[in-house]
Design a protein around this motif. Structure first.
Motif, short mmCIF file in Angstrom:
data_model
loop_
_atom_site.label_atom_id
_atom_site.label_comp_id
_atom_site.label_asym_id
_atom_site.label_seq_id
_atom_site.Cartn_x
_atom_site.Cartn_y
_atom_site.Cartn_z
N PRO A 95 -1.88 -4.29 -9.25
CA PRO A 95 -1.07 -5.18 -10.10
C PRO A 95 -1.71 -6.56 -10.23
N GLY A 96 -1.46 -7.22 -11.37
CA GLY A 96 -2.11 -8.46 -11.74
C GLY A 96 -2.23 -9.53 -10.67
N PRO A 97 -1.15 -9.94 -10.00
CA PRO A 97 -1.28 -11.00 -8.98
C PRO A 97 -2.24 -10.62 -7.85
N GLY B 221 -6.53 2.06 -5.94
CA GLY B 221 -5.47 2.28 -6.92
C GLY B 221 -4.11 2.02 -6.29
N GLU B 222 -3.38 1.05 -6.82
CA GLU B 222 -2.04 0.71 -6.29
C GLU B 222 -1.00 0.93 -7.38
N PRO B 223 -0.48 2.17 -7.47
CA PRO B 223 0.46 2.48 -8.55
C PRO B 223 1.92 2.17 -8.21
N ILE B 224 2.21 1.87 -6.93
CA ILE B 224 3.60 1.66 -6.50
C ILE B 224 3.70 0.29 -5.87
N TRP B 225 4.58 -0.54 -6.40
CA TRP B 225 4.77 -1.88 -5.86
C TRP B 225 6.25 -2.24 -5.97
N ALA B 226 6.66 -3.22 -5.17
CA ALA B 226 8.04 -3.71 -5.24
C ALA B 226 8.29 -4.22 -6.65
#
Length: 316
Positions: free
Chosen positions: A49-51, A107-112
């Protein structure tokens, strides 16, 4: 925290989950993974994710501007907005472009912040990576913010990743069971009896396509996205007519800032990767669903012996 799995065989696929609790643990688990890959001459992509993308890119650049320039940086909150497009559009696209070299991908497809509607598609994606990359020369490291995510999400991560990396080191996951996860999250999508249902067959596809577009526009979807929805409906309706029992039912409604288009039919999907393989020169089906995955902001699917339901979400 260790930096990741050791050197695997050239044709081995490695799929670890990185459990981190803060920024320091995140960088400790990802930066060496990137730098080691560049040092080894392996193509590296980072899709988060962007940040976190900015933090990781800046940190790698401070360590090695040369390495940072070699990495392909991808904002997962955009490229992976629909989890169904991550395998074909991000992971396989990068791997195939560099074949036969071994690749490294974060790859980080799941985030809060992922919605409850998105999560089932996310966890299905994580389970299907193991099928899509079996036998391929790749390491895909998936970070999980265990301080910010629900415990059930972390439990699913243990089931979809054969290797776990955290502050205690690296170990095999005793809970690894991706097939169980796929079965558990193939959940029925409750029928919206309050929404008008329109049946169709092959001859009615032009009419059903126009009807879906008109309803979406009336609900506030802009002209460009309405055109995308019309294409998606055309592909799914054709699948229903040709492979799903010859007919289907269309519903369109607004929900949580999206226009949702649902198509139900009596067919059953037997290929878990349908719509998640790059198209290439394939002529044996699945290209229409692949197109839908690339067009939509989210695609939810339930399939069972009695039939299949597709829900396509377009952001308003």
């Amino acid at each position: 925290m260790t930096t990741g799995p050791g050197a695997p065989p050239e044709d081995a696929f490695v799929h670890p989950a990185l459990f981190y609790r803060d920024r320091a643990e995140y960088l400790d688990g990802t930066v060496p993974f990137v730098l080691d890959g560049c040092e080894a001459g392996e193509p590296v992509a980072v899709a988060v994710p962007g940040p976190r993308l900015r933090i990781l890119r800046d940190t790698v650049r401070r360590s090695s501007a040369k390495a940072a320039a070699l990495v392909e940086w991808i904002d997962m909150s955009e490229a992976g907005r629909n989890p169904g497009r991550i395998i074909p559009g991000v992971l396989r696209a990068f791997s195939d472009r560099h074949s036969p070299a071994r690749v490294r991908i974060i790859g980080e497809p799941i985030w809060a912040g992922r919605s409850s509607a998105e999560y089932p598609a996310c966890v299905q994606h994580e389970a299907l990576i193991n099928v899509a990359f079996a036998g391929r020369a790749a390491t895909i490291l998936c970070p999980y913010d265990v301080a910010g995510l629900d415990g059930a999400v972390v439990a699913d991560a243990r089931a979809t990743h054969p290797v776990i990396i955290d502050g205690a080191g690296e170990r095999s996951s005793s809970e690894y069971a991706p097939d169980r996860v796929l079965r558990a999250w193939n959940r029925p999508l409750p029928e919206r009896a309050d929404v008008e249902a329109t049946p169709f067959d092959l001859d009615a596809i032009p009419l059903i396509r126009a009807l879906a577009a008109a309803r979406a526009a009336a609900l506030g979807l802009g002209p460009s996205r309405t055109g995308d929805l019309e294409l998606a409906v055309n592909e799914l309706a054709a699948n229903s007519a040709l492979h799903g029992g010859g007919a289907g039912v269309l519903r369109v409604w607004a929900e949580d800032g999206h226009v949702v288009c649902e198509i139900r039919d009596s067919g059953r999907i037997t290929d878990p990767l349908m719509g998640r393989r790059p198209a290439g020169m394939r002529t044996d089906g699945g290209r229409g669903v692949l197109m839908v995955n690339h067009l939509a902001d989210l695609v939810r699917v339930h399939t069972a012996p009695e039939g299949t339901t597709f829900r396509v979400y377009m952001r308003l």
